[in-house]
Motif scaffolding. Structure first.
Motif, mmCIF file in Angstrom:
data_model
loop_
_atom_site.group_PDB
_atom_site.id
_atom_site.type_symbol
_atom_site.label_atom_id
_atom_site.label_comp_id
_atom_site.label_asym_id
_atom_site.label_seq_id
_atom_site.Cartn_x
_atom_site.Cartn_y
_atom_site.Cartn_z
ATOM 1 N N UNK A 51 0.914 -1.372 -0.076
ATOM 2 C CA UNK A 51 -0.016 0.237 -0.147
ATOM 3 C C UNK A 51 0.738 1.279 -0.109
ATOM 4 N N UNK A 52 1.136 1.648 1.111
ATOM 5 C CA UNK A 52 1.916 2.987 1.269
ATOM 6 C C UNK A 52 3.219 2.818 0.500
ATOM 7 N N UNK A 53 3.940 1.676 0.538
ATOM 8 C CA UNK A 53 5.365 1.865 -0.027
ATOM 9 C C UNK A 53 5.020 2.060 -1.586
ATOM 10 N N UNK A 54 3.981 1.281 -2.123
ATOM 11 C CA UNK A 54 3.574 1.608 -3.799
ATOM 12 C C UNK A 54 3.442 3.083 -3.875
ATOM 13 N N UNK A 55 2.707 3.780 -2.911
ATOM 14 C CA UNK A 55 2.316 4.908 -3.269
ATOM 15 C C UNK A 55 3.503 5.858 -2.958
ATOM 16 N N UNK A 56 4.491 5.787 -2.223
ATOM 17 C CA UNK A 56 5.678 6.654 -1.760
ATOM 18 C C UNK A 56 6.917 6.088 -2.449
ATOM 19 N N UNK A 57 7.390 4.735 -2.695
ATOM 20 C CA UNK A 57 8.304 4.341 -2.955
ATOM 21 C C UNK A 57 8.528 3.241 -4.028
ATOM 22 N N UNK A 58 7.744 3.610 -5.089
ATOM 23 C CA UNK A 58 7.447 2.802 -6.085
ATOM 24 C C UNK A 58 9.047 2.639 -6.749
ATOM 25 N N UNK A 59 9.652 3.731 -6.766
ATOM 26 C CA UNK A 59 11.155 3.541 -7.312
ATOM 27 C C UNK A 59 11.701 2.347 -6.655
ATOM 28 N N UNK A 60 11.455 1.983 -5.516
ATOM 29 C CA UNK A 60 12.289 0.880 -4.784
ATOM 30 C C UNK A 60 11.818 -0.435 -5.652
ATOM 31 N N UNK A 61 10.613 -0.409 -5.473
ATOM 32 C CA UNK A 61 9.755 -1.743 -6.532
ATOM 33 C C UNK A 61 10.473 -1.791 -7.643
ATOM 34 N N UNK A 62 10.805 -0.947 -8.412
ATOM 35 C CA UNK A 62 11.295 -0.805 -9.796
ATOM 36 C C UNK A 62 12.820 -1.268 -9.545
ATOM 37 N N UNK A 63 13.514 -0.881 -8.636
ATOM 38 C CA UNK A 63 14.949 -1.226 -8.518
ATOM 39 C C UNK A 63 14.892 -2.810 -8.194
ATOM 40 N N UNK A 64 14.031 -3.108 -7.329
ATOM 41 C CA UNK A 64 13.737 -4.520 -7.007
ATOM 42 C C UNK A 64 13.728 -5.299 -8.058
ATOM 43 N N UNK A 65 12.745 -5.019 -8.935
ATOM 44 C CA UNK A 65 12.165 -5.746 -10.039
ATOM 45 C C UNK A 65 13.409 -5.914 -10.988
ATOM 46 N N UNK A 66 14.415 -4.729 -11.083
ATOM 47 C CA UNK A 66 15.451 -4.854 -12.181
ATOM 48 C C UNK A 66 16.660 -5.835 -11.355
ATOM 49 N N UNK A 67 16.809 -5.991 -10.172
ATOM 50 C CA UNK A 67 17.449 -6.971 -9.632
ATOM 51 C C UNK A 67 17.199 -8.226 -9.609
ATOM 52 N N UNK A 68 15.862 -8.507 -9.357
ATOM 53 C CA UNK A 68 15.228 -9.929 -9.600
ATOM 54 C C UNK A 68 15.442 -10.444 -10.937
ATOM 55 N N UNK A 69 15.103 -9.262 -12.062
ATOM 56 C CA UNK A 69 15.176 -9.710 -13.361
ATOM 57 C C UNK A 69 16.736 -10.154 -13.591
ATOM 58 N N UNK A 70 17.301 -9.365 -13.233
ATOM 59 C CA UNK A 70 18.789 -9.618 -13.484
ATOM 60 C C UNK A 70 19.272 -10.920 -12.853
ATOM 61 N N UNK A 71 18.636 -11.416 -11.975
ATOM 62 C CA UNK A 71 18.996 -12.878 -11.418
ATOM 63 C C UNK A 71 17.993 -13.866 -12.413
ATOM 64 N N UNK A 72 17.515 -13.413 -13.425
ATOM 65 C CA UNK A 72 16.783 -14.491 -14.326
ATOM 66 C C UNK A 72 15.565 -14.735 -14.403
ATOM 67 N N UNK A 73 14.548 -14.275 -13.412
ATOM 68 C CA UNK A 73 13.142 -14.283 -13.091
ATOM 69 C C UNK A 73 12.487 -13.354 -13.675
ATOM 70 N N UNK A 74 11.407 -13.776 -14.264
ATOM 71 C CA UNK A 74 10.231 -12.936 -14.672
ATOM 72 C C UNK A 74 9.528 -12.510 -13.410
ATOM 73 N N UNK A 75 8.901 -11.361 -13.308
ATOM 74 C CA UNK A 75 8.418 -10.771 -12.532
ATOM 75 C C UNK A 75 6.692 -10.383 -12.663
ATOM 76 N N UNK A 76 5.787 -11.213 -11.971
ATOM 77 C CA UNK A 76 4.566 -11.002 -11.945
ATOM 78 C C UNK A 76 4.078 -9.837 -10.831
#
Ligand code: SF4
Ligand code: SF4
Length: 407
Positions: A166-191
Protein backbone atom coordinates in the motif's frame (compact mmCIF):
# COMPACT_ATOMS: atom_id res chain seq x y z
CA UNK A 1 -10.38 -11.42 31.87
CA UNK A 2 -9.44 -13.77 29.06
CA UNK A 3 -6.98 -11.91 26.83
CA UNK A 4 -7.10 -14.69 24.25
CA UNK A 5 -3.56 -15.86 25.04
CA UNK A 6 -2.82 -19.59 25.16
CA UNK A 7 -2.05 -20.30 28.82
CA UNK A 8 0.92 -22.55 28.07
CA UNK A 9 2.49 -19.75 26.04
CA UNK A 10 1.84 -17.20 28.75
CA UNK A 11 3.48 -19.58 31.23
CA UNK A 12 6.84 -19.79 29.45
CA UNK A 13 8.41 -16.66 30.97
CA UNK A 14 10.67 -17.39 33.96
CA UNK A 15 11.19 -13.69 34.72
CA UNK A 16 14.96 -13.88 34.24
CA UNK A 17 15.15 -10.38 32.78
CA UNK A 18 17.65 -11.23 30.05
CA UNK A 19 15.35 -9.59 27.50
CA UNK A 20 15.36 -6.21 29.21
CA UNK A 21 18.46 -4.73 27.49
CA UNK A 22 16.92 -5.64 24.13
CA UNK A 23 13.66 -3.82 24.75
CA UNK A 24 13.63 -0.28 23.34
CA UNK A 25 10.88 1.02 25.64
CA UNK A 26 12.72 -0.30 28.70
CA UNK A 27 15.98 1.16 27.48
CA UNK A 28 14.58 4.67 27.15
CA UNK A 29 12.34 4.68 30.25
CA UNK A 30 13.95 2.24 32.68
CA UNK A 31 10.43 1.24 33.75
CA UNK A 32 9.74 -2.41 34.52
CA UNK A 33 6.14 -1.96 33.32
CA UNK A 34 7.49 -1.02 29.91
CA UNK A 35 9.74 -4.07 29.67
CA UNK A 36 8.87 -7.50 28.21
CA UNK A 37 9.05 -9.10 31.66
CA UNK A 38 6.77 -6.41 33.09
CA UNK A 39 4.31 -6.77 30.25
CA UNK A 40 4.16 -10.55 30.56
CA UNK A 41 3.62 -10.22 34.32
CA UNK A 42 0.81 -7.71 33.73
CA UNK A 43 -0.85 -9.99 31.17
CA UNK A 44 -0.72 -12.86 33.68
CA UNK A 45 -2.30 -10.70 36.36
CA UNK A 46 -5.20 -9.85 34.06
CA UNK A 47 -5.69 -13.26 32.44
CA UNK A 48 -4.91 -15.47 35.44
CA UNK A 49 -5.46 -13.41 38.59
CA UNK A 50 -8.53 -11.41 37.69
CA UNK A 51 -6.83 -8.00 37.82
CA UNK A 52 -8.70 -5.18 36.12
CA UNK A 53 -7.18 -4.00 32.84
CA UNK A 54 -6.61 -0.50 34.23
CA UNK A 55 -4.93 2.51 32.66
CA UNK A 56 -1.41 1.44 33.60
CA UNK A 57 -1.98 -1.99 32.06
CA UNK A 58 -3.29 -0.45 28.85
CA UNK A 59 -0.33 1.95 28.77
CA UNK A 60 2.08 -0.93 29.23
CA UNK A 61 0.68 -2.80 26.23
CA UNK A 62 -0.03 0.20 23.99
CA UNK A 63 3.56 1.41 24.31
CA UNK A 64 5.04 -1.90 23.14
CA UNK A 65 6.62 -1.34 19.71
CA UNK A 66 6.06 -5.04 18.90
CA UNK A 67 9.63 -5.15 17.66
CA UNK A 68 10.10 -8.73 19.00
CA UNK A 69 13.63 -7.95 20.19
CA UNK A 70 12.59 -9.72 23.40
CA UNK A 71 11.60 -12.85 21.51
CA UNK A 72 15.04 -13.19 19.92
CA UNK A 73 16.81 -12.50 23.21
CA UNK A 74 14.71 -14.81 25.38
CA UNK A 75 16.50 -18.06 26.32
CA UNK A 76 13.21 -19.63 27.44
CA UNK A 77 11.56 -19.27 24.05
CA UNK A 78 8.75 -16.97 25.15
CA UNK A 79 6.62 -16.50 21.99
CA UNK A 80 6.03 -12.84 22.75
CA UNK A 81 4.28 -12.14 19.45
CA UNK A 82 1.66 -14.76 20.37
CA UNK A 83 1.03 -12.91 23.62
CA UNK A 84 0.90 -9.29 22.56
CA UNK A 85 -1.16 -9.71 19.38
CA UNK A 86 -4.20 -11.48 20.91
CA UNK A 87 -4.02 -9.27 24.01
CA UNK A 88 -4.09 -6.09 21.91
CA UNK A 89 -6.92 -7.42 19.77
CA UNK A 90 -8.98 -8.44 22.80
CA UNK A 91 -8.58 -5.01 24.36
CA UNK A 92 -9.55 -3.25 21.12
CA UNK A 93 -12.53 -5.57 20.53
CA UNK A 94 -13.70 -4.86 24.08
CA UNK A 95 -13.37 -1.10 23.48
CA UNK A 96 -10.90 -0.87 26.36
CA UNK A 97 -8.20 0.34 23.99
CA UNK A 98 -9.08 2.12 20.75
CA UNK A 99 -6.75 3.51 18.11
CA UNK A 100 -7.77 7.08 17.15
CA UNK A 101 -10.77 7.22 14.78
CA UNK A 102 -8.76 9.01 12.09
CA UNK A 103 -6.18 6.26 12.26
CA UNK A 104 -8.82 3.53 11.93
CA UNK A 105 -10.36 5.27 8.93
CA UNK A 106 -6.93 5.60 7.31
CA UNK A 107 -6.29 1.89 7.85
CA UNK A 108 -9.64 1.01 6.33
CA UNK A 109 -8.86 3.15 3.27
CA UNK A 110 -5.73 1.07 2.58
CA UNK A 111 -7.91 -1.67 1.07
CA UNK A 112 -8.70 0.63 -1.92
CA UNK A 113 -5.40 1.06 -3.62
CA UNK A 114 -6.55 3.58 -6.22
CA UNK A 115 -7.89 5.72 -3.40
CA UNK A 116 -4.54 5.45 -1.63
CA UNK A 117 -2.68 6.49 -4.77
CA UNK A 118 -5.05 9.39 -5.47
CA UNK A 119 -4.91 10.58 -1.87
CA UNK A 120 -1.14 10.31 -1.87
CA UNK A 121 -0.89 12.38 -5.07
CA UNK A 122 -3.14 15.04 -3.55
CA UNK A 123 -0.96 15.07 -0.47
CA UNK A 124 2.07 15.48 -2.72
CA UNK A 125 0.47 18.49 -4.39
CA UNK A 126 -0.49 19.98 -1.02
CA UNK A 127 3.07 19.45 0.17
CA UNK A 128 4.46 21.37 -2.81
CA UNK A 129 1.99 24.20 -2.11
CA UNK A 130 3.26 24.22 1.47
CA UNK A 131 -0.20 23.29 2.81
CA UNK A 132 1.08 20.40 4.94
CA UNK A 133 2.31 21.66 8.33
CA UNK A 134 5.88 20.57 9.02
CA UNK A 135 4.97 19.27 12.47
CA UNK A 136 2.23 17.03 11.07
CA UNK A 137 4.52 15.77 8.31
CA UNK A 138 7.20 14.86 10.84
CA UNK A 139 4.70 13.20 13.17
CA UNK A 140 3.26 11.08 10.37
CA UNK A 141 6.71 10.33 8.99
CA UNK A 142 5.84 11.63 5.54
CA UNK A 143 8.56 11.56 2.88
CA UNK A 144 10.22 14.90 2.17
CA UNK A 145 8.72 14.83 -1.33
CA UNK A 146 5.66 12.63 -1.84
CA UNK A 147 5.43 11.54 -5.49
CA UNK A 148 2.61 13.12 -7.47
CA UNK A 149 3.06 10.92 -10.56
CA UNK A 150 4.90 7.62 -10.74
CA UNK A 151 5.82 5.37 -13.64
CA UNK A 152 3.83 2.15 -13.75
CA UNK A 153 5.53 -1.12 -12.99
CA UNK A 154 5.16 -3.63 -15.80
CA UNK A 155 5.14 -7.41 -15.34
CA UNK A 156 7.92 -9.34 -17.05
CA UNK A 157 6.99 -12.98 -16.44
CA UNK A 158 5.55 -15.47 -14.02
CA UNK A 159 8.55 -16.93 -12.18
CA UNK A 160 7.95 -14.89 -9.01
CA UNK A 161 5.40 -12.49 -7.63
CA UNK A 162 6.54 -9.10 -6.30
CA UNK A 163 4.26 -7.94 -3.50
CA UNK A 164 3.91 -4.16 -3.87
CA UNK A 165 1.65 -3.27 -0.92
CA UNK A 166 0.00 0.00 0.00
CA UNK A 167 1.99 2.96 1.29
CA UNK A 168 5.26 1.72 -0.16
CA UNK A 169 3.75 1.58 -3.63
CA UNK A 170 2.35 5.09 -3.18
CA UNK A 171 5.52 6.65 -1.81
CA UNK A 172 8.41 4.43 -2.88
CA UNK A 173 7.52 2.75 -6.13
CA UNK A 174 11.01 3.54 -7.35
CA UNK A 175 12.28 1.00 -4.83
CA UNK A 176 9.95 -1.64 -6.29
CA UNK A 177 11.32 -0.76 -9.75
CA UNK A 178 14.90 -1.29 -8.56
CA UNK A 179 13.92 -4.55 -6.85
CA UNK A 180 12.32 -5.71 -10.09
CA UNK A 181 15.52 -4.86 -12.03
CA UNK A 182 17.63 -6.87 -9.60
CA UNK A 183 15.26 -9.85 -9.59
CA UNK A 184 15.08 -9.83 -13.39
CA UNK A 185 18.86 -9.67 -13.55
CA UNK A 186 18.89 -12.84 -11.49
CA UNK A 187 16.94 -14.43 -14.34
CA UNK A 188 13.37 -14.39 -13.03
CA UNK A 189 10.34 -12.90 -14.72
CA UNK A 190 8.29 -10.82 -12.30
CA UNK A 191 4.50 -10.96 -11.94
CA UNK A 192 2.69 -8.09 -10.25
CA UNK A 193 -0.51 -8.42 -8.21
CA UNK A 194 -3.53 -6.28 -8.97
CA UNK A 195 -5.20 -3.96 -6.48
CA UNK A 196 -6.43 -6.98 -4.51
CA UNK A 197 -3.07 -7.26 -2.78
CA UNK A 198 -3.20 -3.61 -1.75
CA UNK A 199 -2.27 -4.12 1.88
CA UNK A 200 -0.84 -7.01 3.92
CA UNK A 201 -2.75 -6.01 7.06
CA UNK A 202 0.31 -5.57 9.30
CA UNK A 203 -0.55 -2.01 10.34
CA UNK A 204 -4.05 -3.12 11.34
CA UNK A 205 -2.82 -6.13 13.33
CA UNK A 206 -0.21 -3.96 15.04
CA UNK A 207 -3.00 -1.63 16.16
CA UNK A 208 -5.10 -4.50 17.54
CA UNK A 209 -7.57 -4.48 14.62
CA UNK A 210 -7.46 -8.22 13.98
CA UNK A 211 -10.65 -8.36 11.90
CA UNK A 212 -9.32 -5.70 9.54
CA UNK A 213 -6.00 -7.55 9.31
CA UNK A 214 -7.65 -10.89 8.49
CA UNK A 215 -9.81 -9.25 5.81
CA UNK A 216 -6.65 -7.78 4.22
CA UNK A 217 -4.95 -11.18 4.44
CA UNK A 218 -7.82 -12.92 2.63
CA UNK A 219 -7.75 -10.35 -0.17
CA UNK A 220 -3.99 -10.65 -0.54
CA UNK A 221 -4.16 -14.42 -0.54
CA UNK A 222 -6.71 -14.39 -3.37
CA UNK A 223 -4.67 -11.88 -5.42
CA UNK A 224 -1.48 -14.00 -5.45
CA UNK A 225 -2.59 -17.43 -6.71
CA UNK A 226 -0.47 -20.34 -7.90
CA UNK A 227 2.71 -21.68 -6.39
CA UNK A 228 5.32 -19.13 -7.51
CA UNK A 229 7.45 -17.59 -4.75
CA UNK A 230 6.11 -14.31 -3.39
CA UNK A 231 8.96 -11.83 -2.98
CA UNK A 232 8.60 -8.98 -0.51
CA UNK A 233 10.88 -5.95 -0.27
CA UNK A 234 9.36 -4.53 2.94
CA UNK A 235 10.37 -6.45 6.05
CA UNK A 236 7.17 -5.70 7.96
CA UNK A 237 4.96 -6.89 5.11
CA UNK A 238 7.12 -9.98 4.62
CA UNK A 239 6.83 -10.97 8.29
CA UNK A 240 3.08 -10.52 8.07
CA UNK A 241 2.61 -12.51 4.87
CA UNK A 242 4.75 -15.36 6.24
CA UNK A 243 2.46 -15.52 9.28
CA UNK A 244 -0.84 -15.80 7.38
CA UNK A 245 -1.10 -19.47 8.32
CA UNK A 246 -1.30 -18.54 11.98
CA UNK A 247 -3.46 -15.48 11.33
CA UNK A 248 -6.11 -17.27 9.25
CA UNK A 249 -5.68 -20.80 10.55
CA UNK A 250 -6.29 -22.55 7.22
CA UNK A 251 -4.10 -24.99 5.23
CA UNK A 252 -4.39 -22.63 2.24
CA UNK A 253 -3.01 -19.73 4.27
CA UNK A 254 -0.26 -21.98 5.66
CA UNK A 255 0.79 -22.93 2.11
CA UNK A 256 0.66 -19.28 1.07
CA UNK A 257 2.97 -18.28 3.93
CA UNK A 258 5.48 -20.94 2.89
CA UNK A 259 5.78 -19.27 -0.53
CA UNK A 260 6.74 -15.88 0.90
CA UNK A 261 10.41 -14.85 0.78
CA UNK A 262 12.09 -11.61 1.70
CA UNK A 263 13.68 -10.50 -1.57
CA UNK A 264 17.21 -10.60 -0.08
CA UNK A 265 16.61 -14.10 1.26
CA UNK A 266 15.55 -15.15 -2.25
CA UNK A 267 18.48 -13.37 -3.96
CA UNK A 268 20.98 -14.96 -1.59
CA UNK A 269 19.61 -18.38 -2.53
CA UNK A 270 19.93 -17.67 -6.28
CA UNK A 271 23.72 -17.63 -6.06
CA UNK A 272 23.72 -14.23 -7.72
CA UNK A 273 26.72 -12.01 -7.38
CA UNK A 274 27.92 -8.72 -8.72
CA UNK A 275 31.72 -8.62 -9.08
CA UNK A 276 33.56 -6.20 -6.90
CA UNK A 277 34.29 -2.81 -8.38
CA UNK A 278 36.74 -1.56 -5.81
CA UNK A 279 36.90 2.01 -7.04
CA UNK A 280 33.15 2.46 -6.76
CA UNK A 281 32.25 0.56 -3.61
CA UNK A 282 30.16 2.79 -1.33
CA UNK A 283 30.44 2.47 2.43
CA UNK A 284 27.06 1.47 3.84
CA UNK A 285 25.91 1.02 7.42
CA UNK A 286 23.34 -1.75 7.83
CA UNK A 287 20.18 -1.08 9.82
CA UNK A 288 18.32 -4.29 10.54
CA UNK A 289 14.54 -3.81 10.53
CA UNK A 290 13.11 -5.68 13.52
CA UNK A 291 10.73 -7.60 11.28
CA UNK A 292 13.66 -8.90 9.29
CA UNK A 293 15.98 -9.57 12.24
CA UNK A 294 13.57 -10.73 14.93
CA UNK A 295 10.40 -11.82 13.11
CA UNK A 296 11.87 -13.38 9.95
CA UNK A 297 15.39 -13.91 11.34
CA UNK A 298 17.08 -13.66 7.98
CA UNK A 299 18.83 -10.29 8.19
CA UNK A 300 22.10 -11.96 7.23
CA UNK A 301 20.84 -12.20 3.64
CA UNK A 302 21.05 -8.41 3.24
CA UNK A 303 24.76 -8.63 4.00
CA UNK A 304 25.20 -11.55 1.61
CA UNK A 305 23.72 -9.69 -1.34
CA UNK A 306 25.33 -6.31 -0.56
CA UNK A 307 28.82 -7.49 0.33
CA UNK A 308 30.01 -7.82 -3.30
CA UNK A 309 29.11 -4.21 -4.11
CA UNK A 310 29.60 -2.23 -0.89
CA UNK A 311 31.81 -1.97 2.17
CA UNK A 312 29.46 -2.80 5.02
CA UNK A 313 29.57 -1.29 8.49
CA UNK A 314 27.72 -2.82 11.42
CA UNK A 315 25.90 -0.72 13.99
CA UNK A 316 27.00 -1.45 17.56
CA UNK A 317 23.51 -1.57 19.13
CA UNK A 318 22.76 -5.27 18.60
CA UNK A 319 19.80 -4.56 16.36
CA UNK A 320 17.86 -2.43 18.85
CA UNK A 321 14.63 -1.11 17.33
CA UNK A 322 14.66 2.34 15.67
CA UNK A 323 11.19 3.24 17.00
CA UNK A 324 9.29 3.23 13.70
CA UNK A 325 7.16 0.14 14.51
CA UNK A 326 4.44 0.32 11.85
CA UNK A 327 2.40 3.35 12.89
CA UNK A 328 4.06 3.50 16.32
CA UNK A 329 5.84 6.76 15.49
CA UNK A 330 2.43 8.34 14.78
CA UNK A 331 0.60 7.04 17.87
CA UNK A 332 3.47 7.12 20.40
CA UNK A 333 5.56 10.00 19.04
CA UNK A 334 7.52 10.83 22.20
CA UNK A 335 8.68 7.30 22.85
CA UNK A 336 9.37 6.78 19.14
CA UNK A 337 11.62 9.84 19.08
CA UNK A 338 13.47 8.80 22.24
CA UNK A 339 14.07 5.35 20.80
CA UNK A 340 15.22 6.84 17.50
CA UNK A 341 17.80 8.98 19.34
CA UNK A 342 19.62 5.80 20.36
CA UNK A 343 19.60 4.55 16.78
CA UNK A 344 20.85 7.90 15.49
CA UNK A 345 23.70 7.76 17.99
CA UNK A 346 24.62 4.26 16.77
CA UNK A 347 24.53 5.45 13.15
CA UNK A 348 26.75 8.40 14.03
CA UNK A 349 29.26 6.08 15.70
CA UNK A 350 29.28 3.90 12.58
CA UNK A 351 30.48 6.90 10.61
CA UNK A 352 28.88 5.92 7.30
CA UNK A 353 27.00 8.60 5.32
CA UNK A 354 24.59 6.02 3.86
CA UNK A 355 22.38 3.57 5.76
CA UNK A 356 20.76 0.53 4.14
CA UNK A 357 17.34 -0.44 5.46
CA UNK A 358 15.02 -3.10 4.07
CA UNK A 359 11.84 -1.67 5.56
CA UNK A 360 10.01 1.47 4.44
CA UNK A 361 8.80 2.40 7.93
CA UNK A 362 12.33 2.40 9.33
CA UNK A 363 13.59 4.26 6.25
CA UNK A 364 11.01 7.03 6.61
CA UNK A 365 11.52 7.30 10.37
CA UNK A 366 15.29 7.66 10.00
CA UNK A 367 15.09 9.89 6.93
CA UNK A 368 12.88 12.28 8.91
CA UNK A 369 15.88 12.78 11.19
CA UNK A 370 18.15 13.60 8.26
CA UNK A 371 19.70 10.17 7.68
CA UNK A 372 20.42 9.21 4.07
CA UNK A 373 18.68 5.84 3.77
CA UNK A 374 18.68 3.45 0.81
CA UNK A 375 16.92 0.17 0.28
CA UNK A 376 19.57 -2.57 -0.21
CA UNK A 377 18.20 -3.29 -3.68
CA UNK A 378 18.61 0.39 -4.62
CA UNK A 379 22.31 0.00 -3.81
CA UNK A 380 22.47 -3.20 -5.84
CA UNK A 381 20.65 -1.61 -8.79
CA UNK A 382 22.99 1.40 -8.70
CA UNK A 383 26.00 -0.92 -8.76
CA UNK A 384 24.49 -2.80 -11.71
CA UNK A 385 23.88 0.47 -13.57
CA UNK A 386 27.44 1.66 -12.87
CA UNK A 387 28.84 -1.54 -14.31
CA UNK A 388 26.88 -1.11 -17.55
CA UNK A 389 24.99 -3.55 -19.72
CA UNK A 390 27.94 -5.91 -19.99
CA UNK A 391 28.23 -5.89 -16.24
CA UNK A 392 29.27 -8.98 -14.39
CA UNK A 393 26.01 -9.96 -12.78
CA UNK A 394 26.17 -13.71 -12.54
CA UNK A 395 23.95 -16.56 -11.59
CA UNK A 396 24.90 -20.18 -11.37
CA UNK A 397 21.27 -21.16 -11.89
CA UNK A 398 20.61 -23.00 -15.07
CA UNK A 399 17.36 -23.72 -16.82
CA UNK A 400 14.59 -21.15 -16.61
CA UNK A 401 16.56 -18.74 -14.41
CA UNK A 402 19.02 -17.66 -17.08
CA UNK A 403 21.30 -14.74 -16.25
CA UNK A 404 20.47 -11.64 -18.26
CA UNK A 405 20.76 -7.89 -17.93
CA UNK A 406 17.53 -5.99 -17.37
CA UNK A 407 16.36 -3.69 -20.12
S1 SF4 B 1 10.55 -12.98 28.35
FE1 SF4 B 1 12.23 -14.48 28.34
S2 SF4 B 1 14.11 -13.25 28.70
FE2 SF4 B 1 12.35 -11.96 29.26
S3 SF4 B 1 12.10 -12.27 31.46
FE3 SF4 B 1 10.73 -13.77 30.45
S4 SF4 B 1 11.96 -15.65 30.26
FE4 SF4 B 1 13.42 -13.98 30.70
S1 SF4 C 1 8.21 -6.36 21.46
FE1 SF4 C 1 9.89 -4.86 21.62
S2 SF4 C 1 8.98 -3.11 22.74
FE2 SF4 C 1 7.60 -4.86 23.05
S3 SF4 C 1 8.28 -5.81 24.97
FE3 SF4 C 1 9.36 -6.88 23.32
S4 SF4 C 1 11.33 -5.81 23.09
FE4 SF4 C 1 9.93 -4.44 24.27
Amino acid sequence: MDLGIVDDELATCVACGLCLPHCPTYRVTGEEALSPRGRVAAMRQVQWDGAEPDASFLHSLETCVQCLGCETACPSGVPYRRLIEPARETLVDGSLSRPPRSFRLALRALRWHRLVLAGSSLLGVAQRLRLVPGGLARRLGLPARIPVRQARLRPSGTDVWLFTGCVMDAWMRGVHADVQRVVEAAGAGVALPGGGAACCGALALHAGLGGEARAAARRTLAALPGDAPILVDAAGCGAMLKDYGHLLGTPEAEAFGARVRDVHEWLADQDVEIARTASERPTVAIQDPCHLRHAQRNHAAVRTVLAPVADLVELDDEGLCCGAGGAYAAVQPELALSIRERKLAAIARAGSPVVASANPGCALHLAAAGVEVRHPCQILAAAMAAQGPSGPLQSSKSGKHRPRWPG
